[in-house]
Design a protein around this motif. Structure first.
Motif, mmCIF file in Angstrom:
data_model
loop_
_atom_site.group_PDB
_atom_site.id
_atom_site.type_symbol
_atom_site.label_atom_id
_atom_site.label_comp_id
_atom_site.label_asym_id
_atom_site.label_seq_id
_atom_site.Cartn_x
_atom_site.Cartn_y
_atom_site.Cartn_z
ATOM 1 N N TYR A 101 34.006 17.892 42.509
ATOM 2 C CA TYR A 101 33.567 17.038 41.407
ATOM 3 C C TYR A 101 32.978 17.781 40.206
ATOM 4 C CZ TYR A 101 34.044 13.291 44.833
ATOM 5 O OH TYR A 101 34.536 12.414 45.763
ATOM 6 N N THR A 102 32.700 19.065 40.313
ATOM 7 C CA THR A 102 32.026 19.748 39.208
ATOM 8 C C THR A 102 32.857 20.897 38.660
ATOM 9 O OG1 THR A 102 30.830 21.222 40.724
ATOM 10 C CG2 THR A 102 29.747 19.174 40.112
ATOM 11 N N GLU A 103 32.483 21.332 37.488
ATOM 12 C CA GLU A 103 33.199 22.403 36.802
ATOM 13 C C GLU A 103 33.131 23.700 37.607
ATOM 14 O OE1 GLU A 103 32.845 24.924 32.585
ATOM 15 O OE2 GLU A 103 31.894 22.947 32.812
ATOM 16 N N LEU A 104 34.247 24.390 37.685
ATOM 17 C CA LEU A 104 34.318 25.650 38.419
ATOM 18 C C LEU A 104 33.715 26.762 37.569
ATOM 19 C CD1 LEU A 104 35.355 27.304 40.852
ATOM 20 C CD2 LEU A 104 37.482 27.641 39.554
ATOM 21 N N PRO A 105 32.609 27.386 38.014
ATOM 22 C CA PRO A 105 32.031 28.490 37.239
ATOM 23 C C PRO A 105 32.837 29.769 37.440
ATOM 24 C CG PRO A 105 30.766 28.167 39.243
ATOM 25 C CD PRO A 105 31.826 27.091 39.228
ATOM 26 N N HIS A 106 32.750 30.664 36.446
ATOM 27 C CA HIS A 106 33.447 31.959 36.514
ATOM 28 C C HIS A 106 34.897 31.739 36.949
ATOM 29 C CE1 HIS A 106 29.397 33.525 36.213
ATOM 30 N NE2 HIS A 106 29.062 32.961 37.355
ATOM 31 N N ALA A 107 35.576 30.836 36.270
ATOM 32 C CA ALA A 107 36.866 30.327 36.742
ATOM 33 C C ALA A 107 37.931 31.420 36.869
ATOM 34 C CB ALA A 107 37.354 29.215 35.814
ATOM 35 N N ARG A 108 38.051 32.314 35.899
ATOM 36 C CA ARG A 108 39.091 33.346 35.976
ATOM 37 C C ARG A 108 38.841 34.277 37.156
ATOM 38 N NH1 ARG A 108 39.591 36.828 32.450
ATOM 39 N NH2 ARG A 108 41.839 36.982 32.189
ATOM 40 N N TYR A 109 37.597 34.674 37.335
ATOM 41 C CA TYR A 109 37.246 35.506 38.492
ATOM 42 C C TYR A 109 37.543 34.765 39.790
ATOM 43 C CZ TYR A 109 33.957 36.975 42.172
ATOM 44 O OH TYR A 109 33.383 37.314 43.371
ATOM 45 N N ALA A 110 37.111 33.504 39.879
ATOM 46 C CA ALA A 110 37.269 32.740 41.114
ATOM 47 C C ALA A 110 38.742 32.552 41.464
ATOM 48 C CB ALA A 110 36.574 31.383 40.975
ATOM 49 N N GLY A 116 44.437 36.327 44.868
ATOM 50 C CA GLY A 116 44.672 37.723 45.210
ATOM 51 C C GLY A 116 45.321 38.506 44.092
ATOM 52 N N VAL A 117 44.973 38.179 42.831
ATOM 53 C CA VAL A 117 45.552 38.871 41.676
ATOM 54 C C VAL A 117 44.432 39.305 40.741
ATOM 55 C CG1 VAL A 117 47.695 37.537 41.802
ATOM 56 C CG2 VAL A 117 45.827 36.726 40.329
ATOM 57 N N ASP A 118 44.754 40.276 39.901
ATOM 58 C CA ASP A 118 43.836 40.704 38.853
ATOM 59 C C ASP A 118 43.984 39.743 37.676
ATOM 60 O OD1 ASP A 118 42.352 41.902 36.897
ATOM 61 O OD2 ASP A 118 43.306 43.874 37.045
ATOM 62 N N PRO A 119 42.904 39.040 37.301
ATOM 63 C CA PRO A 119 43.044 38.048 36.224
ATOM 64 C C PRO A 119 43.219 38.654 34.829
ATOM 65 C CG PRO A 119 40.766 38.188 36.928
ATOM 66 C CD PRO A 119 41.546 39.055 37.865
ATOM 67 N N ALA A 120 43.080 39.974 34.703
ATOM 68 C CA ALA A 120 43.290 40.604 33.398
ATOM 69 C C ALA A 120 44.726 40.340 32.946
ATOM 70 C CB ALA A 120 43.027 42.106 33.487
ATOM 71 N N GLY A 121 44.887 39.862 31.727
ATOM 72 C CA GLY A 121 46.208 39.554 31.191
ATOM 73 C C GLY A 121 46.697 38.160 31.523
ATOM 74 N N LEU A 122 45.915 37.413 32.299
ATOM 75 C CA LEU A 122 46.274 36.043 32.640
ATOM 76 C C LEU A 122 45.367 35.073 31.884
ATOM 77 C CD1 LEU A 122 46.689 36.412 36.517
ATOM 78 C CD2 LEU A 122 48.505 36.352 34.797
#
Length: 667
Positions: free
Chosen positions: A409-418, A424-430
């Motif tokens: 029900y709530t906003e996902l914090p640190h969304a790219r990291y999470a 299982g991927v590096d979020p850099a470039g995404l």
């Protein structure tokens, strides 16, 4: 030589300066009230004791005192323009010393009295504060009885009582020897001098030294030039190079790591004061040993700031993940990494430690619980052993059940990291992709049939409420994200199918996008979430609303709202309706007097109070038994410090918690 005509500045012995002249030292009406607290008095007394133990070549400089002279004879006055806080505190210390020895050492008492009162009138103090509180000061210094209706609740009373509590009769010669080694620059203004301009020049010219600069000066002061060059070149410069602009944070976090206590940075020189308290004296040989540790930890801190410099790729990855949450857990990570370097902690245990820290921070962020003021207690737990650290982290890590509700029900914090860790991927470039857009156009559709404009208001609101939750978020390559922007879900499915990110490609198999689809995806991703950030230890305790007593915030003075600071206190499994530090202080000492008297006696003997066999001065007392009394006339900071100290002495500190009220949180 050309000399100044309106300003006379002379280096003088402070006690000699106070004793010799028979003028009245006057605090002008525009001066602020007396503000020194017990912490400042404690440092002054420590400095006096330290210089007393050194040979006669060593003196202690207390700064400058700026004044202007007026009148002659018995009416002569010295008007304090700058220095009233130090002068007043010294007078209170001398008064406490005088009252301690007046029955046992008349000769010393006579010397002390010459500092305090006029030679021609022993009822007149040499220092005369602002008239609004001059009577209170004189009552304390002259040891006069209370006037009807008057209470002992002034800074004069508190600080005088502190000095009385700390000075035993047998130590009086030592304190007097230290007092006689104080020096200052006495600056006296002539009739043509501009007092305000000189005051501003002394107090406001240039930038004040910052904590790390004060530490630097403190470390090097008193060394020979050759020793200074050695310490500067071998240790300090490498520390500065490795920590860069974060040097102030390094010293604060180092002290948290070393002491297991939070270090205040608000309102002055908190880090420097904590450093001096931890290292009250630094002989050269000891300094070299400590400096070697500082240099090694500064190198570790550099790796925390630049994880890519870690030689182990997996450890570097976890340090990079940790940086997502800022530097709040650096004291614990710094200690763990250094122990790994020295062979005291295995690679596997280091990685496990970094994983547990991430789990703690991520889960608390998800459920909306603060992550401040946690690291000191974890540093303490770590010193007690691995199992204690795991238990301490487990105790304040939210359960899987709470996580499931929050993620739904709530906003996902640190969304790219999470999402990066879940996928299982590096979020850099995404790019962070909202499957249901934050601001859909009227033509947006989730199923290819109904458009956004045809949704009811309740349907639209339910979609918006889920837009930032884990079920509606994913990661997408930049080119695909540009193409997907503002598209309806059926059009996005083809783009998602081309993504290399597994949790994104899976969306291509979903027939339609709506609240049911978001809820189902939230459930699946939550299952992966609790496996990635696996909660350590045993069953959840969920005491996140409680603060260990050792981490309770010390307040200077008696700030507004102090009497409603806490909602309650948990004492060794008991629930106490205690809302202020004064009541807690009284109740803890009385309880321990019954349950752990040896700990109270030991603590009080080491600290010079707050339990005494005689009510040796007038003030606020509470009787413990026929032979012992508890002095109650302290300020808030001293009382909380005493509670923390005596509970540590008794081994009960880990079992005592406070629950802050909304007033306490806002203070």
């Amino acid at each position: 030589m050309v000399t100044a005509t309106n300003v006379d500045a002379t280096a003088v012995n402070t006690i000699g300066w106070l004793s010799a002249a028979d003028w009245t030292i006057v605090v002008p009406v525009y001066q602020r009230q007396y503000r020194w607290d017990i912490g400042g008095c404690e440092q002054l007394l420590a400095d006096i004791r330290a210089v007393a133990d050194l040979d006669d070549r060593h003196m202690h400089f207390i700064g400058s005192i700026l004044s202007s002279a007026s009148g002659d004879g018995e009416g002569a006055e010295l008007v304090l323009i700058d220095g009233q806080q130090r002068t007043t505190t010294l007078m209170l210390l001398v008064a406490a010393l005088h009252h301690t020895v007046r029955e046992t050492d008349p000769e010393l008492a006579d010397q002390l009295q010459r500092v305090l009162v006029h030679s021609h009138d022993a009822s007149r103090t040499k220092l005369r504060p602002h008239r609004a509180w001059a009577g209170v000061f004189e009552r304390v210094v002259l040891d006069l009885p209370l006037a009807p209706g008057e209470h002992r609740d002034s800074r004069f009373d508190d600080n005088y009582a502190f000095f009385r509590s700390q000075i035993r009769a047998e130590e009086a010669p030592r304190i007097w020897r230290g007092l006689q080694k104080l020096e200052h620059v006495a600056i006296t203004l002539g009739a043509g001098a501009n007092a305000q301009q000189i005051f501003e020049s002394l107090n406001s010219t240039g930038e004040p030294l910052r904590d790390h600069e004060l530490i630097h000066n403190y470390v090097l002061m008193g060394l020979t030039h050759a020793e200074q060059r050695e310490v500067e070149g071998e240790f300090w410069q490498p520390i500065e190079t490795d920590t860069g602009d974060a040097i102030a944070d390094f010293w604060r976090q180092y002290l948290v790591m070393r002491t297991g206590r939070e270090v205040a940075v608000v309102g002055g020189r908190g880090v420097y004061d904590a450093f001096r308290h931890e290292f009250p004296r630094l002989e050269f040989a000891d300094l070299i040993a400590h400096a070697a540790e500082w240099r090694a930890l500064a190198r570790v801190y550099r790796v925390l700031l630049r994880p890519q410099e870690a030689p182990d790729a997996e450890i570097a990855g976890h340090l990079g993940h940790l940086s997502t949450f800022g530097s709040t857990m650096y004291p614990l990570a710094m200690r763990a990494y250094r122990d790994h370097e020295t062979g005291e902690l295995s690679r596997e245990r280091l990685i496990e430690t970094l994983e547990m820290i991430q789990t703690l921070l991520m889960r608390r962020s998800v459920v909306g619980i603060g992550t401040q003021r946690l690291v000191a207690r974890l540093c303490r737990a770590r010193e007690a052993g691995w199992d204690t650290l795991v238990a301490a982290i487990s105790r304040i890590t939210p359960s899987d059940e709470r996580i499931a509700v929050a993620l739904k029900y709530t906003e996902l914090p640190h969304a790219r990291y999470a999402l990066g860790r879940i996928a299982g991927v590096d979020p850099a470039g995404l790019e962070l992709e909202h499957v249901f857009p934050l601001a859909p156009g009227d033509g947006w559709t989730g199923d290819g049939a109904r458009t956004w404009a045809s949704y009811s208001e309740d349907e639209q609101n339910s979609h918006r409420a889920l837009a930032q939750t884990i079920g509606n978020l994913t990661l997408l390559e930049e080119g695909l994200a540009i193409a997907a922007f503002d598209r309806s879900f059926p059009e996005k499915r083809e783009l998602y199918a081309r993504s290399a990110v597994g949790i994104t490609a899976d969306l291509a198999d979903v027939a339609a996008w709506g609240t049911a689809a978001v809820a189902e995806r939230s459930r699946r991703l939550t299952d992966r979430f609790v496996r990635v950030w696996r909660r350590p230890g045993g069953p959840a305790i969920d005491d996140d609303g409680l603060t260990p007593i050792l981490d309770a915030v010390r307040r200077r003075g008696w700030p507004a709202g102090w009497h409603r600071e806490w909602s309650y206190v948990e004492y060794c499994g008991e629930h106490w309706e205690v809302s202020d530090v004064k009541y807690l202080f009284n109740r803890v000492f009385k309880r321990l007097w019954a349950d752990a008297r040896e700990a109270v006696v030991s603590y009080s003997a080491r600290r010079g109070g707050p339990v005494y066999t005689a009510q040796s001065w007038n003030g606020q007392w509470d009787r413990l038994d026929d032979q012992h009394s508890l002095y109650m006339g302290w300020d808030s900071s001293y009382m909380l410090s005493a509670v923390q100290g005596v509970l540590e002495e008794a081994g009960l500190a880990p079992e005592v918690f406070v629950k802050y009220s909304y007033i306490g949180e806002a203070m």
